[in-house]
Design a protein around this motif. Structure first.
Motif, PDB file in Angstrom:
ATOM      1  N   LEU A  55       0.783  -1.179  -0.046  1.00 51.57           N
ATOM      2  CA  LEU A  55       0.044  -0.028   0.039  1.00 51.57           C
ATOM      3  C   LEU A  55       0.739   1.297   0.076  1.00 51.57           C
ATOM      4  O   LEU A  55       0.536   2.335  -0.941  1.00 51.57           O
ATOM      5  CB  LEU A  55      -0.716   0.150   1.184  1.00 51.57           C
ATOM      6  N   PRO A  56       1.835   1.544   0.860  1.00 57.13           N
ATOM      7  CA  PRO A  56       2.716   2.585   0.649  1.00 57.13           C
ATOM      8  C   PRO A  56       3.327   2.944  -0.755  1.00 57.13           C
ATOM      9  O   PRO A  56       3.625   3.961  -1.050  1.00 57.13           O
ATOM     10  CB  PRO A  56       3.775   2.588   1.741  1.00 57.13           C
ATOM     11  N   ALA A  57       3.597   1.454  -1.179  1.00 55.18           N
ATOM     12  CA  ALA A  57       3.950   1.721  -2.598  1.00 55.18           C
ATOM     13  C   ALA A  57       3.420   2.584  -3.691  1.00 55.18           C
ATOM     14  O   ALA A  57       4.024   3.342  -4.598  1.00 55.18           O
ATOM     15  CB  ALA A  57       4.591   0.159  -3.179  1.00 55.18           C
ATOM     16  N   LEU A  58       1.978   2.825  -3.414  1.00 50.96           N
ATOM     17  CA  LEU A  58       1.261   3.283  -4.307  1.00 50.96           C
ATOM     18  C   LEU A  58       0.855   5.054  -3.681  1.00 50.96           C
ATOM     19  O   LEU A  58       0.545   5.738  -4.340  1.00 50.96           O
ATOM     20  CB  LEU A  58      -0.252   2.954  -4.166  1.00 50.96           C
ATOM     21  N   MET A  59       1.634   5.055  -2.517  1.00 49.66           N
ATOM     22  CA  MET A  59       1.500   6.421  -1.962  1.00 49.66           C
ATOM     23  C   MET A  59       2.708   7.184  -2.154  1.00 49.66           C
ATOM     24  O   MET A  59       2.843   8.511  -2.003  1.00 49.66           O
ATOM     25  CB  MET A  59       1.395   6.437  -0.308  1.00 49.66           C
ATOM     26  N   LEU A  60       3.917   6.707  -2.490  1.00 49.30           N
ATOM     27  CA  LEU A  60       5.298   7.170  -2.475  1.00 49.30           C
ATOM     28  C   LEU A  60       5.739   7.531  -3.957  1.00 49.30           C
ATOM     29  O   LEU A  60       5.623   6.613  -4.849  1.00 49.30           O
ATOM     30  CB  LEU A  60       6.159   6.583  -1.747  1.00 49.30           C
ATOM     31  N   GLN A  77       3.096 -13.074  -5.283  1.00 52.97           N
ATOM     32  CA  GLN A  77       2.551 -11.537  -4.876  1.00 52.97           C
ATOM     33  C   GLN A  77       2.686 -10.828  -6.537  1.00 52.97           C
ATOM     34  O   GLN A  77       1.725  -9.742  -6.456  1.00 52.97           O
ATOM     35  CB  GLN A  77       3.436 -10.913  -4.068  1.00 52.97           C
ATOM     36  N   ILE A  78       3.490 -11.000  -7.191  1.00 53.52           N
ATOM     37  CA  ILE A  78       3.626 -10.069  -8.254  1.00 53.52           C
ATOM     38  C   ILE A  78       2.351 -10.511  -9.247  1.00 53.52           C
ATOM     39  O   ILE A  78       1.743  -9.390  -9.648  1.00 53.52           O
ATOM     40  CB  ILE A  78       4.953 -10.488  -9.163  1.00 53.52           C
ATOM     41  N   ASP A  79       1.966 -11.930  -9.333  1.00 50.60           N
ATOM     42  CA  ASP A  79       0.703 -11.846 -10.276  1.00 50.60           C
ATOM     43  C   ASP A  79      -0.463 -11.320  -9.544  1.00 50.60           C
ATOM     44  O   ASP A  79      -1.447 -10.700 -10.181  1.00 50.60           O
ATOM     45  CB  ASP A  79       0.571 -13.484 -10.256  1.00 50.60           C
ATOM     46  N   TYR A  80      -0.580 -11.441  -8.114  1.00 52.07           N
ATOM     47  CA  TYR A  80      -1.653 -10.550  -7.351  1.00 52.07           C
ATOM     48  C   TYR A  80      -1.604  -9.047  -7.668  1.00 52.07           C
ATOM     49  O   TYR A  80      -2.743  -8.550  -7.959  1.00 52.07           O
ATOM     50  CB  TYR A  80      -1.542 -10.872  -5.858  1.00 52.07           C
ATOM     51  N   LEU A  81      -0.527  -8.522  -7.491  1.00 50.35           N
ATOM     52  CA  LEU A  81      -0.320  -7.039  -7.897  1.00 50.35           C
ATOM     53  C   LEU A  81      -0.638  -6.534  -9.297  1.00 50.35           C
ATOM     54  O   LEU A  81      -1.219  -5.671  -9.390  1.00 50.35           O
ATOM     55  CB  LEU A  81       1.090  -6.711  -7.491  1.00 50.35           C
ATOM     56  N   ARG A  82      -0.178  -7.346 -10.392  1.00 53.09           N
ATOM     57  CA  ARG A  82      -0.531  -7.181 -11.548  1.00 53.09           C
ATOM     58  C   ARG A  82      -1.861  -7.208 -11.803  1.00 53.09           C
ATOM     59  O   ARG A  82      -2.463  -6.664 -12.539  1.00 53.09           O
ATOM     60  CB  ARG A  82       0.435  -8.058 -12.438  1.00 53.09           C
ATOM     61  N   GLY A  83      -2.482  -8.191 -11.176  1.00 56.86           N
ATOM     62  CA  GLY A  83      -4.067  -8.244 -11.286  1.00 56.86           C
ATOM     63  C   GLY A  83      -4.846  -7.106 -10.924  1.00 56.86           C
ATOM     64  O   GLY A  83      -5.865  -6.976 -11.451  1.00 56.86           O
ATOM     65  N   ARG A  84      -4.200  -6.411 -10.087  1.00 57.43           N
ATOM     66  CA  ARG A  84      -4.860  -5.131  -9.497  1.00 57.43           C
ATOM     67  C   ARG A  84      -4.198  -3.943 -10.258  1.00 57.43           C
ATOM     68  O   ARG A  84      -4.382  -2.870  -9.788  1.00 57.43           O
ATOM     69  CB  ARG A  84      -4.681  -5.143  -8.141  1.00 57.43           C
ATOM     70  N   GLY A  85      -3.372  -4.226 -11.269  1.00 58.13           N
ATOM     71  CA  GLY A  85      -3.058  -3.174 -11.982  1.00 58.13           C
ATOM     72  C   GLY A  85      -1.604  -2.248 -11.381  1.00 58.13           C
ATOM     73  O   GLY A  85      -1.660  -1.120 -11.761  1.00 58.13           O
ATOM     74  N   ILE A  86      -1.216  -2.929 -10.695  1.00 60.86           N
ATOM     75  CA  ILE A  86       0.057  -2.369  -9.895  1.00 60.86           C
ATOM     76  C   ILE A  86       1.240  -2.953 -10.607  1.00 60.86           C
ATOM     77  O   ILE A  86       1.498  -4.196 -10.463  1.00 60.86           O
ATOM     78  CB  ILE A  86      -0.013  -2.646  -8.329  1.00 60.86           C
ATOM     79  N   GLU A  87       2.068  -2.242 -11.064  1.00 60.56           N
ATOM     80  CA  GLU A  87       3.347  -2.686 -11.825  1.00 60.56           C
ATOM     81  C   GLU A  87       4.525  -3.205 -10.898  1.00 60.56           C
ATOM     82  O   GLU A  87       5.036  -2.313 -10.298  1.00 60.56           O
ATOM     83  CB  GLU A  87       3.950  -1.481 -12.650  1.00 60.56           C
ATOM     84  N   GLY A 110      11.482   4.674 -13.812  1.00 56.74           N
ATOM     85  CA  GLY A 110      10.487   5.109 -12.898  1.00 56.74           C
ATOM     86  C   GLY A 110       8.964   4.607 -13.142  1.00 56.74           C
ATOM     87  O   GLY A 110       8.221   4.958 -12.432  1.00 56.74           O
ATOM     88  N   THR A 111       8.879   3.579 -14.054  1.00 55.97           N
ATOM     89  CA  THR A 111       7.466   3.182 -14.346  1.00 55.97           C
ATOM     90  C   THR A 111       7.154   1.847 -13.268  1.00 55.97           C
ATOM     91  O   THR A 111       5.941   1.640 -12.907  1.00 55.97           O
ATOM     92  CB  THR A 111       7.392   2.537 -15.699  1.00 55.97           C
ATOM     93  N   LEU A 112       8.241   1.419 -12.449  1.00 51.48           N
ATOM     94  CA  LEU A 112       8.114   0.183 -11.589  1.00 51.48           C
ATOM     95  C   LEU A 112       7.587   0.793 -10.291  1.00 51.48           C
ATOM     96  O   LEU A 112       8.285   1.549  -9.805  1.00 51.48           O
ATOM     97  CB  LEU A 112       9.552  -0.563 -11.667  1.00 51.48           C
ATOM     98  N   ARG A 113       6.710   0.164  -9.792  1.00 49.75           N
ATOM     99  CA  ARG A 113       6.282   0.478  -8.282  1.00 49.75           C
ATOM    100  C   ARG A 113       6.965  -0.282  -7.283  1.00 49.75           C
ATOM    101  O   ARG A 113       7.410   0.120  -6.296  1.00 49.75           O
ATOM    102  CB  ARG A 113       4.810   0.270  -8.394  1.00 49.75           C
ATOM    103  N   ILE A 114       6.906  -1.850  -7.705  1.00 55.63           N
ATOM    104  CA  ILE A 114       7.466  -2.722  -6.702  1.00 55.63           C
ATOM    105  C   ILE A 114       8.393  -3.560  -7.216  1.00 55.63           C
ATOM    106  O   ILE A 114       8.123  -4.230  -8.385  1.00 55.63           O
ATOM    107  CB  ILE A 114       6.531  -3.534  -5.894  1.00 55.63           C
ATOM    108  N   LEU A 115       9.789  -3.852  -6.779  1.00 54.74           N
ATOM    109  CA  LEU A 115      10.710  -4.545  -7.204  1.00 54.74           C
ATOM    110  C   LEU A 115      11.104  -5.868  -6.172  1.00 54.74           C
ATOM    111  O   LEU A 115      11.544  -5.155  -5.136  1.00 54.74           O
ATOM    112  CB  LEU A 115      11.907  -3.927  -7.749  1.00 54.74           C
ATOM    113  N   TYR A 116      11.002  -6.995  -6.495  1.00 58.02           N
ATOM    114  CA  TYR A 116      11.409  -7.828  -5.462  1.00 58.02           C
ATOM    115  C   TYR A 116      12.615  -8.637  -5.915  1.00 58.02           C
ATOM    116  O   TYR A 116      13.031  -8.915  -7.030  1.00 58.02           O
ATOM    117  CB  TYR A 116      10.283  -9.185  -5.517  1.00 58.02           C
ATOM    118  N   VAL A 117      13.714  -8.627  -4.849  1.00 59.53           N
ATOM    119  CA  VAL A 117      15.099  -9.287  -5.290  1.00 59.53           C
ATOM    120  C   VAL A 117      15.291  -9.780  -4.174  1.00 59.53           C
ATOM    121  O   VAL A 117      14.908  -9.855  -2.918  1.00 59.53           O
ATOM    122  CB  VAL A 117      16.008  -8.157  -5.566  1.00 59.53           C
ATOM    123  N   ALA A 118      16.258 -11.248  -4.197  1.00 62.90           N
ATOM    124  CA  ALA A 118      16.742 -11.947  -3.377  1.00 62.90           C
ATOM    125  C   ALA A 118      17.848 -11.373  -2.704  1.00 62.90           C
ATOM    126  O   ALA A 118      18.598 -10.363  -3.338  1.00 62.90           O
ATOM    127  CB  ALA A 118      17.250 -13.417  -3.939  1.00 62.90           C
TER     128      ALA A 118
END
Length: 642
Positions: A55-60, A77-87, A110-118
């Motif tokens: 949620l904060p990722a959409l506010m910042l 989580q990426i599948d879930y977020l993309r399903g809700r229109g969140i990049e 800067g088009t990416l909202r959330i990036l997951y990394v190991a």
């Protein structure tokens, strides 16, 4: 850059996530992030930690970087977020070059909202440079207890995350975990400079779980488990075991009894693990018999039963594992069948990970004699100094934190190439000097049945770079299948002439302290089983809560009697069980692999190490001949027999 979203957290919650309200602790964490720049969320399994960064990722304005060791969780989580229109996207070794390039482009533009990394991604200098040029509005660290050397699941790569976050200029930090004692909470807050008032701990009490404690002798457990499952109402469940071979055996036992059951453990192929996981997730009565490799990041709310066939390795593990039951709030049962025989097995795993001082001294001496910049092959180094690879990486991380070395970007010294077209046709795709260069690549490589193996060790840097670009082109154009081999870790020495003796002593003390903490954790688990009082309250107290009254839903609250472990038959005299002459001959034949009492104790207790494996001693009759005996007793005997 994405524009700042003016909506309130409540509006975003409803509009973007379709949720009517926040769960306990979520709004407090978000407020801390927005107002104080940092927070720690200690929520139980299924408590809604992910929303605290989604949620904060959409506010910042900027990108939210989420560090997680769980690739399966990232994908879900990426599948879930993309399903809700969140990049959202991830960067890991499973991506193709084109996929990775698209993610990097989203980070850059800067088009990416959330990036997951190991966590290991942060050893890559190119990736760090990319992050340093992006605006990191939030840096979220999942499984944050892994940064604590005194936590129950310490990971070396996590230790450097706090320093890295400061170096790349992140604006806010969020640490997340399902299990943390007060000491680990303090450790996480101090490491990430999080205000202690922004450590939000929602509590571990799960009133819908009945904690059943029925310690059972090892020779009776099969029958007790089978009857428990068959006499209870159907429901999905997990049976946790310690060993992979136990998972296979117990799964077959249950399946042969008519219970839908399959095994799951880290020794299985990835596709097989995925198949079992999906089968279990889609069933309302399946049992998966699993090692601790199972359950992290899996979202299944209707688990009715969790059985511990063996004793867990600590209260943190126990809490996390039982937390996978009843996440839908419905009554569920967690049952402990562990016995005292399990204590020796668990302790021996801990002792098996502690290196001897000689091994550490050999490692440090080699690094001390290296050039100012050097690279190491972890597997080769592991074998040379008889250190398991995880132990080796931990030692190297300790040395980095001590300011002795600094790790650079890892690289691969070898490549495997399997052409999809005849070699003359592949070379014919190029002209002039380029064709000669490509032909030279294959002349340099060794050919097997269908693969070319290319060793780039010692290659000129410019030539190496050109060869790698060519190999990447082969893959992109579907001309060949290309894979990497021979991982190398690159280091820069920060101390020209380190004192090998002093460093070996310091490293050894670190490992021994870690060993003592792990053994104490196993003891805490055993004490819970026999505690004369509310067992739920013992668990809650361990995590810093102060329950006012008994829970009413554990074995003690039902019987008002403590449970007891069945008597454990003491192992006979070690000297009577070991053929001393055979052991002495083995030591003479393998002076390096069995050079120290600790290495000989590992052999007798059945604890494999690189040295024992290389010498083929894991096949010797003496290997695991004392696997039921506590390692300290075997070590003491080996020291006396020296």
């Amino acid at each position: 850059m994405p524009e700042v979203v003016p909506s309130s957290p409540e509006q975003l919650l409803q509009e973007r996530f379709g949720l009517p309200g926040f769960r306990p602790g979520q709004r407090e964490v978000i407020d801390c992030l927005m107002e104080s720049g940092g927070a720690l969320a200690v929520f139980p399994t299924g408590g809604g930690k992910s929303l605290c960064y989604q949620l904060p990722a959409l506010m910042l304005e900027g990108v939210t970087v989420v560090v997680s060791p769980l690739i399966a969780l990232m994908k879900d989580q990426i599948d879930y977020l993309r399903g809700r229109g969140i990049e959202a996207a991830r960067l890991d070794s499973s991506l193709t070059r084109e996929e990775a390039a698209a993610v990097e482009r989203g980070l850059r533009t800067g088009t990416l909202r959330i990036l997951y990394v190991a966590p290991e991604r942060f050893n890559n200098e190119r990736f760090l440079d990319q992050l340093g040029r992006a605006r990191i509005s939030l840096f979220a660290v999942d499984e944050a207890h892994c940064i604590s050397q005194w936590g129950h699941n310490f990971r070396p790569d996590y230790l450097k995350l706090a320093e890295t976050s400061r170096a790349i200029g992140v604006e806010r930090v969020l640490a997340l975990t399902a299990t943390a004692t007060p000491a680990v909470v303090e450790d996480i807050c101090a490491t990430f400079n999080i205000d202690r008032a922004c450590a939000v701990v929602t509590g571990f009490h799960r009133p819908n779980l009945f904690l059943s404690t029925v310690p059972t002798a090892a020779n009776r457990r099969d029958g007790v488990l089978r009857e428990r499952i068959k006499e209870r109402r159907p429901g999905a469940g997990i049976v946790y075991v310690t060993l992979q071979k136990t998972a296979e055996r117990v799964a077959k036992l249950l399946a042969d009894s008519g219970v839908p059951a399959q095994a799951y453990h880290a020794g299985m192929e990835t596709d097989d693990r995925t198949r079992v996981q999906e089968w279990w997730k889609g069933s309302d009565d399946a049992m998966v018999v699993a090692t601790i490799a199972f359950g992290m990041g899996i979202d299944k709310a209707d688990v009715r039963y969790v059985y511990h066939y063996n004793l867990p390795k600590g209260l943190e593990s126990y809490s996390q594992e039982i937390g996978r039951a009843g996440r839908d709030g419905m009554p569920s049962t967690v049952e402990m069948l562990g016995s005292l025989e399990d204590v020796s097995t668990l302790e021996n795993f801990v002792y098996g990970d502690t290196p001897d001082r000689e091994a550490l001294h050999g490692l440090v001496s080699e690094l001390a004699a290296s050039d100012a910049t050097f690279d190491v092959a972890p597997r080769t180094l592991s074998n040379r100094h008889d250190l398991r690879e995880l132990v080796l990486r931990t030692a190297l991380t300790y040395l980095e934190l001590m300011g002795v070395v600094k790790q650079g970007t890892p690289f691969y010294a070898g490549y495997r190439i399997k052409p999809h077209v005849p070699l003359p046709e592949l070379i014919g795709r190029f002209n002039g000097e380029r064709a000669a260069f490509v032909e030279g690549i294959f002349k340099r490589a060794k050919f097997g049945r269908s693969w070319y193996t290319l060793d780039l060790d010692g290659a000129d840097p410019d030539q190496r770079s050109r060869i790698i670009r060519a190999l990447e082109y082969f893959g992109e154009q579907q001309l060949a299948e290309v894979s990497v081999t021979d991982l190398r870790l690159r280091f820069h020495k920060l101390v020209a002439r380190p004192d090998a003796n002093a460093l070996a002593d310091t490293l050894y003390e670190q490992f021994v302290r870690r060993e003592q903490a792990e053994v104490e954790r196993i003891g805490d688990m055993a004490r819970l089983v026999t505690y004369d009082g509310c067992q739920t309250n013992v668990l809650l107290s361990y995590f810093g809560e102060s329950p006012a009254q008994p829970c009413g839903h554990c074995t003690w609250c039902t019987t008002h009697q403590p449970t007891a472990f069945p008597p454990h038959a003491h192992a006979p005299d070690i000297g009577a069980r070991v053929d001393a002459a055979a052991l002495q001959k083995l030591v003479r034949d393998h002076p390096q692999a069995l050079a120290t009492p600790r290495r000989r104790a590992r052999l007798l207790c059945g604890l494999p190490s690189p040295g024992l494996t290389a010498a083929k001693l894991t096949r010797n009759p003496l290997f695991a001949s004392l696997e039921d005996v506590r390692f300290p007793d075997v070590l003491a005997w080996c020291e006396r027999s020296d």
